[in-house]
Design an enzyme around this catalytic site. Structure first.
Site, mmCIF file in Angstrom:
data_model
loop_
_atom_site.group_PDB
_atom_site.id
_atom_site.type_symbol
_atom_site.label_atom_id
_atom_site.label_comp_id
_atom_site.label_asym_id
_atom_site.label_seq_id
_atom_site.Cartn_x
_atom_site.Cartn_y
_atom_site.Cartn_z
ATOM 1 N N ASP A 224 2.858 -0.302 12.158
ATOM 2 C CA ASP A 224 1.202 -1.285 11.365
ATOM 3 C C ASP A 224 1.243 -2.088 11.932
ATOM 4 O OD1 ASP A 224 0.869 1.572 10.691
ATOM 5 O OD2 ASP A 224 2.056 0.517 8.870
ATOM 6 N N LYS B 75 0.657 -1.343 0.231
ATOM 7 C CA LYS B 75 -0.007 0.366 0.262
ATOM 8 C C LYS B 75 0.746 1.162 -0.039
ATOM 9 C CE LYS B 75 -2.802 0.815 3.638
ATOM 10 N NZ LYS B 75 -2.725 2.538 4.204
HETATM 11 C C1 S3P Z 1 3.569 5.313 6.211
HETATM 12 C C2 S3P Z 1 4.207 5.432 7.052
HETATM 13 C C3 S3P Z 1 2.976 5.421 8.230
HETATM 14 C C4 S3P Z 1 2.107 4.330 8.695
HETATM 15 C C5 S3P Z 1 1.232 3.939 7.740
HETATM 16 C C6 S3P Z 1 1.523 4.908 5.860
HETATM 17 C C7 S3P Z 1 3.654 5.311 4.748
HETATM 18 O O1 S3P Z 1 2.485 6.839 9.378
HETATM 19 O O2 S3P Z 1 1.972 3.619 9.905
HETATM 20 O O3 S3P Z 1 0.368 3.225 7.444
HETATM 21 O O4 S3P Z 1 2.645 5.513 4.343
HETATM 22 O O5 S3P Z 1 4.548 6.404 5.031
HETATM 23 P P1 S3P Z 1 3.483 7.349 9.779
HETATM 24 O O6 S3P Z 1 4.029 8.197 9.099
HETATM 25 O O7 S3P Z 1 2.334 8.952 10.681
HETATM 26 O O8 S3P Z 1 3.868 6.804 11.015
#
Ligand code: S3P
Length: 441
Positions: free
Chosen positions: A327, A20
């Site tokens: 996550d 994702k």
């Molecule tokens: C993500 C970073 C993380 C993660 C999120 C996806 C990303 O969040 O929890 O599901 O794609 O950069 P944060 O940057 O808020 O830590």
């Protein structure tokens, strides 16, 4: 309500859906390019569909080829400085909400409104508004902190920014703005976070350097990684290959570790070291999990993960491990229910700002399934009782909570009713089918 009953051994091999995080970035970088970008294996899920719709509104043209579950795309971009003014509905996608403003902030002119669903409206965006404001853009948010937000482009100047929280989304936002700023932009992160943006930008020809000043972990912090990016005239990604999503695979890995007699093989999974913190945690807990890396194809490492049922011991998740397993921490709480001893996670207050307040929802959900778990200010403590009774878990609209409930059900003694299982489609539309395939039901 969907009921997940105790399962016999899980076995077999499958390919989890595409990543994702990398899919969001592939679409955005494809839109920022001038020519055509081919994206192999784009995730076909609600979150990443929102990103495709967003880049379409900004002027990109997308041709889709593919079967359900994965997509191959051709994206004709608008160029680094060609985003058309638009209103953007990010739906449930926090990554889109926080990364896209970095690109928009540096456009020659224009203004964009970003909004999303009810959960998005509770997610703080001051963390991107602040650095973009320092660079010269104007970002207005509801109550100074929440979506909807309006980004008005400005002439950007490079900054030297220390992230107040270890967040890959905020880092990525500032790096995209750095491409359009005058002079160098430097971002320092307090702990290493996922580096997909750095990899995808470097492969597209951006000039960036990354150094790890902290070679010896320091108690109380210090810079973990510093990234410097220089302005660019154009990006040229050409071909982006998206590996399988480690965070989606993690649900199946943990299911195999918990259900007696299981042995499962997951193929084509992204193995970027800044994502796979769960593997170290599993290893300390005594789980039988092995990795076989594939030959390199694209900017991201990938390979197979083989997971087997194991007896588990409790562990402590170190704050520095949190960003590289962020996550997967709900799954660590579930593993803790089955381990001998007390499993503790700390330094994870960021969990409160995810699709739900994941400290509160994990504790509430697993308690409803019989767990002996307590919330702390910045994490949780779970006492292992060798198993889980079962019960009812409300996903509270959070895709990872829904999948947690399903795995808990398979590993429990009495089964788990999951309220709101449809949330899983945000990141893993075929999740229950994959579980059924492994369970042979
Ligand atoms: C993500 C970073 C993380 C993660 C999120 C996806 C990303 O969040 O929890 O599901 O794609 O950069 P944060 O940057 O808020 O830590």
């Amino acid at each position: 309500m969907t009921r997940f009953v105790p399962s016999g051994p899980l076995s077999g091999a499958l390919r989890p859906p595409p990543d994702k995080s990398i899919s969001h970035r592939a679409a955005l970088v494809g839109a920022m390019a001038e020519g055509e970008t081919e994206v192999r294996d784009y995730l076909d899920a609600a979150d990443t569909r929102a990103t495709l719709e967003a880049i379409r509104r900004l002027g990109a043209e997308i041709t889709e080829v593919g079967e359900p579950g994965s997509l191959h795309l051709r994206i004709r971009g608008v160029g680094l400085r060609g985003a058309a003014p638009a209103e953007i509905d990010v739906a449930n996608a926090g990554t889109l909400l926080r990364i896209l403003p970095g690109w928009l902030a540096g456009q020659p002119s224009g203004s964009w409104v970003l909004d999303g669903d009810e959960s998005i409206r509770r997610r703080p965006v001051d963390r991107v508004a602040d650095p973009l404001g320092l660079m010269g853009a104007t970002v207005e948010c509801r109550e100074g902190r929440y979506p909807p937000l309006r980004v008005t482009a400005g002439a950007l100047g490079g900054i030297d920014y220390r992230l107040p929280v270890a967040s890959a989304q905020v880092k990525s936002c500032v790096l995209l703005a750095g491409l359009l700023a005058e002079g160098e932009t430097r971002v320092t992160e307090p702990a290493v976070t996922r580096d997909h943006t750095e990899r995808i930008l470097a492969a597209a020809g951006a000039e960036l350097e990354s150094v790890d000043p902290r070679t010896i972990p320091l108690v109380g912090g210090g810079a973990a990684r510093r990234i410097t990016i220089r302005p660019a005239d154009r990006l040229d990604p050409r071909r982006i290959v998206v590996p399988g999503d480690f965070s989606s695979a993690a649900f199946l890995v943990v299911a195999a570790a918990l259900v007696t007699g299981s042995a499962v093989r997951l193929e084509g999974v992204g193995l970027n070291p800044t994502r796979v913190g769960l593997l170290g945690i599993l290893n300390r807990m005594g789980a039988a999990v092995e990795v076989e890396e594939d030959p390199a194809d694209g900017a991201e490492p990938r390979g197979a993960i083989v997971a087997r049922h194991s007896m588990l011991a409790a562990t402590r998740v170190h704050p520095d491990e949190v960003p590289v397993a962020i996550d997967e921490l709900p799954l660590v709480a579930l593993l803790g229910c089955f381990a001998e001893g007390t499993t503790v996670a700390s330094g994870a207050a960021e969990l409160r700002h995810k699709e739900s307040d994941r400290i509160a929802t994990v504790v509430e959900g697993l308690r409803g399934a019989g767990a002996d778990i307590e919330a702390t200010e910045d994490g949780f403590a779970v006492r292992g009782t060798g198993g889980l009774r079962g019960g009812r878990l409300d996903a509270r609209g959070d895709h990872r909570l829904a999948m947690l409930g399903a795995v808990a059900g398979l590993a429990s003694r009495e089964g788990v009713e999951v309220v709101g299982m449809d949330a899983a489609a945000v990141s893993y539309p075929g999740f229950t089918d994959h579980l059924a395939l492994l369970a042979g039901t």
